[in-house]
Design an enzyme around this catalytic site. Structure first.
Site, PDB file in Angstrom:
ATOM      1  N   LYS A  49       0.565  -1.366   0.018  1.00  0.00           N
ATOM      2  CA  LYS A  49       0.427   0.006   0.087  1.00  0.00           C
ATOM      3  C   LYS A  49       1.056   1.128   0.313  1.00  0.00           C
ATOM      4  CE  LYS A  49      -0.041   2.094   3.379  1.00  0.00           C
ATOM      5  NZ  LYS A  49       0.266   2.956   4.077  1.00  0.00           N
ATOM      6  N   ASP A  87      -5.182   1.103   8.332  1.00  0.00           N
ATOM      7  CA  ASP A  87      -4.757   1.112   7.126  1.00  0.00           C
ATOM      8  C   ASP A  87      -5.382  -0.825   6.205  1.00  0.00           C
ATOM      9  OD1 ASP A  87      -3.139   3.053   6.524  1.00  0.00           O
ATOM     10  OD2 ASP A  87      -1.870   2.021   6.105  1.00  0.00           O
TER      11      ASP A  87
END
Length: 276
Positions: free
Chosen positions: A13, A131
């Protein structure tokens, strides 16, 4: 191996932009971020078992816990406490590197365990980490709030990314603590129609954690300077709370050549930015 074995991929990510816009009364920070995923990541295999276990392998396994401290294990306990599974995590992303390795692993574990155990993944995965919801989503997105608000963005143009970590781990808590202000302006409205206009938009954004991360780990500044000097590098920034940095390139050849020009003792990889 059982036909029920799950094999999944946990891509890196990357926060191409990360604004810290406030702090709630419960202590959580409000974020506004453009999140994308790169075509490089960890791999997770899950097989049915009576008890829960985790084995960590791969080139980045050193220092990664294989017990209840690992987000993969925490994801299993959160999804269905007391259930068993044999999990093998093949680590390729740096530990505590600002590219969501642990969160991506946890999201992959949730998908795999839900399949193995035949259960649904409930809302509230941000309890595992800010996240985790965006990694469950797995597509380019604007992430707001404490990671729980995900908004669609225009289609990304094709591009390649070089990811670099000089071997530094930057604790997120220390970075937040060192920040001078946490009430910064939000992202401009996402709008672009090609690579050049996308870069223009990015230039109007920030990573509000970069300055404080660099105070904790000055080598981050050196990495960014090396990236900026590479032929074909169109944009550089630190991802997340650090210490992984990235450079954006228009072509695979430019990204590959750039990666080859960086120090061999750093963690360096190049990959396409995943568009969907």
């Amino acid at each position: 191996m059982s036909a029920a074995t799950f094999r999944g991929y946990a891509p890196a990510k990357v926060n191409l932009a990360l604004h810290v816009t406030g702090r709630r009364v419960d202590g959580y920070h409000e974020l506004d971020s453009l999140v994308v995923f790169a075509g490089v990541g960890d791999r997770l295999e899950i097989a049915p078992a009576d008890a829960l276990s985790l084995t960590v392998t791969g080139p980045r396994a050193e220092g990664v816990p294989d017990d209840a401290r690992n987000l993969v294990w925490k994801a299993a306990d959160w999804l269905a406490p007391g259930r068993g599974a044999a999990m093998t995590l093949d680590k390729h992303l740096p530990h505590a590197g600002g590219i969501g390795g642990g969160s991506a692993d946890a999201a992959c574990a949730l998908r795999g365990l839900a399949e193995i155990w035949d259960v649904d993944v409930p809302d509230g995965a941000e309890a595992l980490g800010a996240d985790v919801p965006v990694c469950l989503h797995g597509q380019p997105v604007r992430m707001r709030g404490i990671g729980d608000v995900l908004d669609a963005v225009p289609p990304l143009p094709p591009m390649w990314i070089v990811l670099v970590n000089a071997g530094v781990e930057v604790p997120t808590g220390a970075v937040f603590k060192a920040m001078e202000r946490v009430d910064n302006p939000p992202l401009p409205a996402p709008a672009w129609d090609g690579f050049d206009s996308f870069l223009v938009w990015l230039e109007r954004t920030r990573n509000d954690m970069e300055s404080s991360a660099r105070s904790q780990a000055p080598v981050i500044g050196m990495v960014l300077e090396r990236l900026r000097a590479l032929p074909g590098c169109r944009f550089t920034r630190m991802s997340g709370s650090g210490g992984t940095c990235f450079g954006l390139f228009e072509t695979e050849i430019a990204a590959r050549d750039a990666a080859l020009g960086l120090p061999k003792h750093w963690w360096v990889t190049y990959a396409p930015v995943l568009r969907a």
